[in-house]
Design a protein around this motif. Structure first.
Motif, PDB file in Angstrom:
ATOM      1  N   ALA A  96      60.791  39.874  31.337  1.00 13.38           N
ATOM      2  CA  ALA A  96      60.254  39.838  29.974  1.00 13.38           C
ATOM      3  C   ALA A  96      61.022  40.795  29.065  1.00 13.38           C
ATOM      4  CB  ALA A  96      58.771  40.214  29.989  1.00 13.38           C
ATOM      5  N   PRO A  97      61.216  40.414  27.799  1.00 15.48           N
ATOM      6  CA  PRO A  97      61.845  41.334  26.851  1.00 15.48           C
ATOM      7  C   PRO A  97      61.004  42.598  26.679  1.00 15.48           C
ATOM      8  CG  PRO A  97      61.571  39.131  25.909  1.00 15.48           C
ATOM      9  CD  PRO A  97      60.830  39.151  27.202  1.00 15.48           C
ATOM     10  N   VAL A  98      61.669  43.720  26.456  1.00 18.41           N
ATOM     11  CA  VAL A  98      60.974  44.997  26.262  1.00 18.41           C
ATOM     12  C   VAL A  98      61.281  45.487  24.852  1.00 18.41           C
ATOM     13  CG1 VAL A  98      60.756  47.383  27.063  1.00 18.41           C
ATOM     14  CG2 VAL A  98      61.174  45.548  28.718  1.00 18.41           C
ATOM     15  N   THR A  99      60.246  45.939  24.157  1.00 17.87           N
ATOM     16  CA  THR A  99      60.411  46.478  22.804  1.00 17.87           C
ATOM     17  C   THR A  99      60.502  47.996  22.887  1.00 17.87           C
ATOM     18  OG1 THR A  99      59.192  44.650  21.820  1.00 17.87           O
ATOM     19  CG2 THR A  99      59.381  46.660  20.506  1.00 17.87           C
ATOM     20  N   TYR A 100      61.567  48.532  22.309  1.00 24.23           N
ATOM     21  CA  TYR A 100      61.823  49.967  22.303  1.00 24.23           C
ATOM     22  C   TYR A 100      61.823  50.476  20.870  1.00 24.23           C
ATOM     23  CZ  TYR A 100      63.775  49.048  26.978  1.00 24.23           C
ATOM     24  OH  TYR A 100      63.966  48.662  28.277  1.00 24.23           O
ATOM     25  N   LYS A 101      61.417  51.719  20.699  1.00 28.27           N
ATOM     26  CA  LYS A 101      61.520  52.401  19.409  1.00 28.27           C
ATOM     27  C   LYS A 101      62.727  53.320  19.449  1.00 28.27           C
ATOM     28  CE  LYS A 101      57.830  50.763  17.455  1.00 28.27           C
ATOM     29  NZ  LYS A 101      57.957  49.780  16.387  1.00 28.27           N
ATOM     30  N   LEU A 102      63.595  53.192  18.451  1.00 28.14           N
ATOM     31  CA  LEU A 102      64.761  54.070  18.390  1.00 28.14           C
ATOM     32  C   LEU A 102      64.312  55.499  18.140  1.00 28.14           C
ATOM     33  CD1 LEU A 102      66.096  51.291  18.206  1.00 28.14           C
ATOM     34  CD2 LEU A 102      67.681  52.250  16.561  1.00 28.14           C
ATOM     35  N   ASP A 103      64.948  56.428  18.829  1.00 32.36           N
ATOM     36  CA  ASP A 103      64.602  57.845  18.749  1.00 32.36           C
ATOM     37  C   ASP A 103      65.480  58.513  17.692  1.00 32.36           C
ATOM     38  OD1 ASP A 103      64.207  60.541  19.097  1.00 32.36           O
ATOM     39  OD2 ASP A 103      64.617  60.547  21.249  1.00 32.36           O
ATOM     40  N   PRO A 104      64.908  58.893  16.524  1.00 33.45           N
ATOM     41  CA  PRO A 104      65.721  59.517  15.471  1.00 33.45           C
ATOM     42  C   PRO A 104      66.426  60.789  15.930  1.00 33.45           C
ATOM     43  CG  PRO A 104      63.587  58.866  14.590  1.00 33.45           C
ATOM     44  CD  PRO A 104      63.515  58.697  16.097  1.00 33.45           C
ATOM     45  N   ALA A 105      65.844  61.509  16.892  1.00 31.94           N
ATOM     46  CA  ALA A 105      66.454  62.758  17.362  1.00 31.94           C
ATOM     47  C   ALA A 105      67.682  62.508  18.232  1.00 31.94           C
ATOM     48  CB  ALA A 105      65.423  63.584  18.131  1.00 31.94           C
TER      49      ALA A 105
ATOM     50  N   ALA B  65      63.321  54.787  11.042  1.00 30.61           N
ATOM     51  CA  ALA B  65      62.579  53.896  11.934  1.00 30.61           C
ATOM     52  C   ALA B  65      63.528  52.840  12.453  1.00 30.61           C
ATOM     53  CB  ALA B  65      61.421  53.239  11.187  1.00 30.61           C
ATOM     54  N   GLY B  66      63.280  52.417  13.675  1.00 31.64           N
ATOM     55  CA  GLY B  66      64.094  51.362  14.251  1.00 31.64           C
ATOM     56  C   GLY B  66      63.426  50.775  15.473  1.00 31.64           C
ATOM     57  N   THR B  67      63.579  49.469  15.636  1.00 28.92           N
ATOM     58  CA  THR B  67      63.019  48.760  16.778  1.00 28.92           C
ATOM     59  C   THR B  67      64.124  47.954  17.441  1.00 28.92           C
ATOM     60  OG1 THR B  67      60.882  48.559  15.668  1.00 28.92           O
ATOM     61  CG2 THR B  67      61.265  47.102  17.521  1.00 28.92           C
ATOM     62  N   LEU B  68      64.186  48.045  18.751  1.00 29.25           N
ATOM     63  CA  LEU B  68      65.160  47.294  19.523  1.00 29.25           C
ATOM     64  C   LEU B  68      64.395  46.497  20.571  1.00 29.25           C
ATOM     65  CD1 LEU B  68      68.511  48.584  20.835  1.00 29.25           C
ATOM     66  CD2 LEU B  68      67.000  47.353  22.367  1.00 29.25           C
ATOM     67  N   VAL B  69      64.597  45.200  20.592  1.00 31.69           N
ATOM     68  CA  VAL B  69      64.025  44.353  21.634  1.00 31.69           C
ATOM     69  C   VAL B  69      65.181  43.989  22.551  1.00 31.69           C
ATOM     70  CG1 VAL B  69      62.847  42.198  22.170  1.00 31.69           C
ATOM     71  CG2 VAL B  69      62.243  43.464  20.081  1.00 31.69           C
TER      72      VAL B  69
END
Length: 194
Positions: free
Chosen positions: A22-31, A55-59
């Motif tokens: 299954a695809p996984v949704t990740y949040k980009l880490d600004p740090a 903000a950023g989202t990577l699937v």
């Protein structure tokens, strides 16, 4: 009875495989994300600035990477050249006009797997109120468990080249280069493990 056990085992294995695929949704880490861009200044130097992200989202779909996607927002308030006067100048109307256009955004439209953890990522880049398609050459650095946070994580690097005049940011071309080199490095994490 044995047939039932075999069917149950097959169902469990199938469910396990489906969960892994299954695809996984990740949040980009600004740090741990840098969006660097550099240009040539009258042939003498090649300054670099960091935009960072808010903000950023990577699937990421490991089983079918072509179904992956990325979307980011980069506020010009975070622009950092390490020269405060230059930061302020780049935010003025002759460059980014940050009061009128306070963010840069990127939203992927296509991910093309090339093998060996390499990808071509095409997407819509919006700068200075202008949206153009750009292509980034991306590399998956690592996918796995982030040891400090104990959550699934991925890390990518990407590079690309744009012409700033395409986005209405053409002040001082050609003395200050029209071509801008982009280099991105990012880490992204999924939700906390239970």
């Amino acid at each position: 009875m044995r047939a039932m056990k075999v069917l149950a085992l097959a169902a469990l294995l199938g469910a396990s495989f489906a969960a892994q695929a299954a695809p996984v949704t990740y949040k980009l880490d600004p740090a741990h994300t840098m969006v660097l861009f550099s240009w040539n200044h009258f042939g003498f130097s090649n300054p670099t600035a960091n935009l960072g992200i808010s903000a950023g989202t990577l699937v990421y779909d490991e089983a079918n990477p072509a179904k992956s996607s990325v979307e980011v927002t980069l506020p010009l308030a975070n622009l950092d050249t390490h020269v405060s006067a230059l930061d302020e100048h780049l935010k003025k109307p002759d460059f980014f006009d940050a009061d009128k256009y306070p963010v840069v955004t990127f939203k992927s439209t296509r991910v093309e797997p090339l093998g060996n953890n390499k990808f071509k990522v095409t997407g819509d880049l919006t700068v200075h109120g202008v949206t153009k398609a750009v292509v980034l050459d991306a590399t998956l650095n690592k996918a796995g468990m982030q040891p400090m946070l104990k959550v699934p994580a991925v890390g990518f690097d990407a590079t690309g080249t744009i012409k700033r005049s395409d986005f209405g940011v053409g002040a001082y071309v050609p003395n200050v280069s029209d071509e801008v080199q982009i280099r991105i490095t990012t880490e992204a994490e999924a939700g906390k493990a239970k």
